[in-house]
Scaffold this active site. Structure first.
Site, short mmCIF file in Angstrom:
data_model
loop_
_atom_site.label_atom_id
_atom_site.label_comp_id
_atom_site.label_asym_id
_atom_site.label_seq_id
_atom_site.Cartn_x
_atom_site.Cartn_y
_atom_site.Cartn_z
N CYS A 1 -42.42 -37.37 26.74
CA CYS A 1 -43.27 -36.50 27.54
C CYS A 1 -44.40 -37.33 28.13
O CYS A 1 -44.92 -38.25 27.48
CB CYS A 1 -43.84 -35.38 26.66
SG CYS A 1 -44.81 -34.20 27.61
N HIS B 1 -40.54 -37.72 -7.49
CA HIS B 1 -39.63 -38.20 -6.44
C HIS B 1 -39.74 -39.71 -6.25
O HIS B 1 -40.84 -40.23 -5.97
CB HIS B 1 -39.97 -37.49 -5.12
CG HIS B 1 -39.13 -37.94 -3.97
ND1 HIS B 1 -39.66 -38.25 -2.73
CD2 HIS B 1 -37.80 -38.13 -3.87
CE1 HIS B 1 -38.68 -38.60 -1.93
NE2 HIS B 1 -37.54 -38.55 -2.59
N HIS C 1 -29.80 -40.49 -0.20
CA HIS C 1 -29.58 -39.12 -0.66
C HIS C 1 -28.13 -38.68 -0.57
O HIS C 1 -27.78 -37.61 -1.06
CB HIS C 1 -30.48 -38.15 0.09
CG HIS C 1 -31.94 -38.46 -0.08
ND1 HIS C 1 -32.62 -39.25 0.80
CD2 HIS C 1 -32.82 -38.13 -1.04
CE1 HIS C 1 -33.88 -39.39 0.40
NE2 HIS C 1 -34.02 -38.73 -0.73
C1 HEM Z 1 -35.86 -32.15 -3.16
C2 HEM Z 1 -35.58 -33.07 -2.30
C3 HEM Z 1 -35.33 -34.50 -2.64
C4 HEM Z 1 -34.70 -35.05 -3.71
C5 HEM Z 1 -34.04 -34.33 -4.88
C6 HEM Z 1 -34.75 -36.47 -3.54
C7 HEM Z 1 -34.24 -37.38 -4.43
C8 HEM Z 1 -34.36 -38.73 -4.33
C9 HEM Z 1 -33.83 -39.69 -5.27
C10 HEM Z 1 -33.06 -39.34 -6.54
C11 HEM Z 1 -34.16 -40.91 -4.83
C12 HEM Z 1 -33.78 -42.23 -5.48
C13 HEM Z 1 -32.41 -42.59 -5.01
C14 HEM Z 1 -31.90 -43.85 -5.64
O1 HEM Z 1 -32.63 -44.85 -5.58
O2 HEM Z 1 -30.79 -43.82 -6.15
C15 HEM Z 1 -34.91 -40.74 -3.62
C16 HEM Z 1 -35.44 -41.77 -2.87
C17 HEM Z 1 -36.08 -41.61 -1.67
N1 HEM Z 1 -36.29 -40.44 -0.99
FE1 HEM Z 1 -35.85 -38.60 -1.67
N2 HEM Z 1 -35.39 -36.76 -2.38
C18 HEM Z 1 -35.76 -35.58 -1.79
C19 HEM Z 1 -36.41 -35.40 -0.58
C20 HEM Z 1 -36.76 -36.43 0.26
C21 HEM Z 1 -37.30 -36.25 1.58
C22 HEM Z 1 -37.53 -34.92 2.28
C23 HEM Z 1 -37.53 -37.51 2.10
C24 HEM Z 1 -38.05 -37.95 3.44
C25 HEM Z 1 -38.74 -37.20 4.26
C26 HEM Z 1 -37.16 -38.45 1.07
C27 HEM Z 1 -37.29 -39.81 1.17
C28 HEM Z 1 -36.94 -40.71 0.20
C29 HEM Z 1 -37.19 -42.13 0.26
C30 HEM Z 1 -37.91 -42.84 1.41
C31 HEM Z 1 -36.67 -42.69 -0.90
C32 HEM Z 1 -36.72 -44.14 -1.30
C33 HEM Z 1 -35.57 -44.86 -0.73
C34 HEM Z 1 -35.60 -46.30 -1.17
O3 HEM Z 1 -36.44 -46.66 -1.99
O4 HEM Z 1 -34.73 -47.01 -0.70
N3 HEM Z 1 -36.68 -37.76 -0.01
N4 HEM Z 1 -35.00 -39.43 -3.32
N1 LIG Z 2 -36.31 -25.61 31.88
C1 LIG Z 2 -37.22 -26.43 31.33
N2 LIG Z 2 -36.95 -27.73 31.29
C2 LIG Z 2 -37.83 -28.59 30.74
C3 LIG Z 2 -39.08 -28.14 30.24
C4 LIG Z 2 -39.33 -26.75 30.28
O1 LIG Z 2 -40.37 -26.26 29.82
N3 LIG Z 2 -38.38 -25.92 30.84
N4 LIG Z 2 -39.99 -29.06 29.75
C5 LIG Z 2 -39.85 -30.43 30.26
C6 LIG Z 2 -40.69 -31.41 29.63
S1 LIG Z 2 -42.29 -31.51 30.18
C7 LIG Z 2 -40.20 -32.33 28.74
S2 LIG Z 2 -41.16 -33.56 28.12
C8 LIG Z 2 -38.79 -32.25 28.27
C9 LIG Z 2 -38.75 -32.14 26.76
O2 LIG Z 2 -37.44 -32.05 26.30
P1 LIG Z 2 -37.17 -31.63 24.79
O3 LIG Z 2 -37.90 -30.34 24.52
O4 LIG Z 2 -35.70 -31.54 24.63
O5 LIG Z 2 -37.76 -32.74 23.95
O6 LIG Z 2 -38.11 -31.15 28.82
C10 LIG Z 2 -38.40 -30.89 30.18
N5 LIG Z 2 -37.51 -29.90 30.69
MO LIG Z 3 -43.30 -33.32 29.17
#
Ligand code: HEM
Ligand SMILES: Nc1nc2c(c(=O)[nH]1)N[C@H]1C(S)=C(S)[C@@H](COP(=O)(O)O)O[C@H]1N2
Ligand SMILES: [Mo]
Length: 466
Positions: A185, A40, A65
């Protein structure tokens, strides 16, 4: 076209590590991406954050993506499809949480029942609006199951009458108002406090904070419609009750001062939309209160009733929780009656990237984080140190300029600095708000038995690789 086996989301969720294979979903397709994890371009850690669940909320944070070549590449790994008629988990009459909604397995869970979870810290500040599926969740009780067509919001009027509003009436009778607001919170960053001395509460890391664009009716408009005046003499509070109730039947409840509820500048909402969609069940479907600039606890979810009272909400969570105390107060001496309920929160900030213990490459290091203050006070500056607080640099702030006193959303910030191979860094951040309030430098002097209001300078130790 090839036909694929069907899997449930629960089955996909069991594949979360390269040992067990890594599965993800996109739309209704299931992919086994184990062999792609190491290839990746964004690194293996990033894919693993989404392992076992949907890619969409994570890809919302990284626009690359959206390119067609990424989807084409993903297609090679398709192994199945989601069952269209996935049976909900067998209802367990003994388990009050059996009706809770499904959640993304990438969330960091602090407690399963009730469900409390935060997004992975390194993703928090990647985008201004937190995707709904990754927004932190703080539930005290099981999630109520609400049938939207029979939902009614009860507003107790001034003359003893009551107003009963359906969801359709709430949407159509009052102008829709939109506000971008951060919810935090009171327990955010509690785990740092418990490292000083044990506290009671969920061990939140830095992620009990998220930002959304909320849409709904202004609470002010609904109260005026119910017959309440712009102003009331003396002390009055607007009390909220949720549809979630404890085993004794007491609903979750909270209150805010009347003046805040009626103030057009305070932007208090009865929200039915979150980031352009209906509220997800975990976040209060179908209607919740959103009190910008105020501790999350007052933003009551699954709202069933609004009432005006000379007293604060009688709820446990207003009276006997969510209050601050001196470090000298312990469970023998604590007196909840004399401490004020937390409303507006103090200034806060945290480093989201890099993470503690990370080994970063030499050269340029980008430090990222969030900063936010309560009461609509804007974050005017974030200072960052790489040497534990001896020397400082000013980070670049990103975010929209809000009207004065109505900065309800966080500021994201970043700073890029050169770092040398073989050195140890102690990254520190601290924010300043528009009242020039600052964060305390250490935890011990603000320690309190409940672990709330944990806002000391955030410190992250990392090493720069050779
Ligand atoms: C199976 C799942 C995934 C595939 C197939 C995928 C594919 C790719 C590809 C092909 C690139 C390069 C894109 C380009 O430069 O043209 C890329 C970059 C990247 N992906 Fe993913 N990705 C996946 C999941 C994820 C997830 C879950 C995250 C974040 C939680 C993520 C974060 C990133 C980041 C940060 C980059 C670099 C971006 C950059 O350098 O500007 N990817 N990915
Ligand atoms: N009815 C209800 N409202 C609630 C709560 C809950 O438990 N019941 N939790 C509170 C607390 S402590 C927080 S920090 C926020 C969290 O909102 P979120 O779950 O959408 O992030 O909801 C508030 N409102
Ligand atoms: Mo909270």
């Amino acid at each position: 076209a090839p036909s694929y086996p069907e899997y449930t989301r629960e089955e996909v969720g069991r594949h979360r590590s390269p040992e067990e294979r890594v599965w993800v979903t996109h739309g209704t397709d299931v992919f086994d991406v184990t062999d792609f994890v190491e290839l990746h371009p964004g690194g293996p850690d990033k894919i693993l954050l989404a392992a076992g669940g949907a890619l969409e909320p994570f890809w919302a944070l990284y626009a690359v993506h959206g390119e067609p070549h990424v989807l084409e590449l993903l297609q090679q790994y398709k192994v199945g499809e989601l069952s269209p008629d996935e049976a909900p988990a067998a209802p367990d009459a003994q388990d009050p949480f059996a009706g809770d909604p499904p959640r993304h397995p990438g969330l960091r869970v602090n407690s399963q029942k009730p469900f409390n979870a935060e997004p992975p810290a390194e993703l928090l500040a990647e985008r201004f609006l937190t995707p709904n599926e990754l927004f932190f969740t703080r539930n005290h009780l099981p999630v109520p199951a609400v049938e939207p067509s029979s939902y009614r919001l009860r507003v107790d009027g001034p003359g003893g009458g009551t107003l009963s509003l359906s969801l359709a009436e709430l949407r159509s009778r009052f102008p829709k108002h939109e506000v971008t607001a951060t919810l935090q919170c009171a327990g955010n960053r509690r785990s740092e406090m418990s490292r000083v001395r044990p506290v009671k509460g969920l061990p939140w890391d830095i992620g009990a904070i998220s930002t959304a664009r909320w849409g709904g009716a202004r609470l002010r408009d609904v109260l005026l419609h119910a017959g309440f005046p712009e102003e009331l003499q003396g002390e009055w509070h607007v009390c909220f009750e949720g549809l979630d109730a404890d085993p004794g039947g007491a609903p979750y409840g909270a209150s805010i001062p009347y003046g805040r509820a009626l103030s057009p500048a305070a932007d208090v909402l009865l929200a039915y939309e979150m980031n352009g969609t209906e509220l997800p069940r975990d976040h209060g479907f179908p209607v919740r209160v959103v009190v910008p600039g105020v501790v999350g606890a007052r933003s009551v979810k699954w709202l069933r009733r609004v009432a005006v009272s000379p007293d604060e909400s009688p709820s446990h969570w207003q009276q006997n929780d969510y209050k601050g105390f001196s470090p000298c107060v312990d469970w023998d001496t604590v007196d909840y009656r004399t401490a004020p309920a937390i409303q507006e929160l103090p200034v806060q900030s945290a480093v989201t990237q890099p993470r503690p213990g990370a080994a970063v490459p030499p050269g340029e290091l980008t430090v990222k984080g969030y900063a936010w203050s309560g009461g609509g006070r804007e974050v005017v500056r974030v200072d960052v140190s790489l040497d534990g607080g001896r020397t400082w640099k000013v980070a670049r702030l990103m975010g929209d300029k809000a009207p004065p006193g109505r900065a309800w959303a966080w500021a994201l910030w970043e700073l890029t600095v050169p770092v040398e191979a073989g050195t140890e860094l102690e990254i520190v951040c601290k924010a300043v708000d528009s009242s020039y309030n600052v964060q305390p430098d250490s935890v011990a002097p603000i320690w309190n038995l409940r672990g709330v209001l944990s806002t000391a300078w955030h410190r992250v130790r990392v090493s720069v690789q050779d």
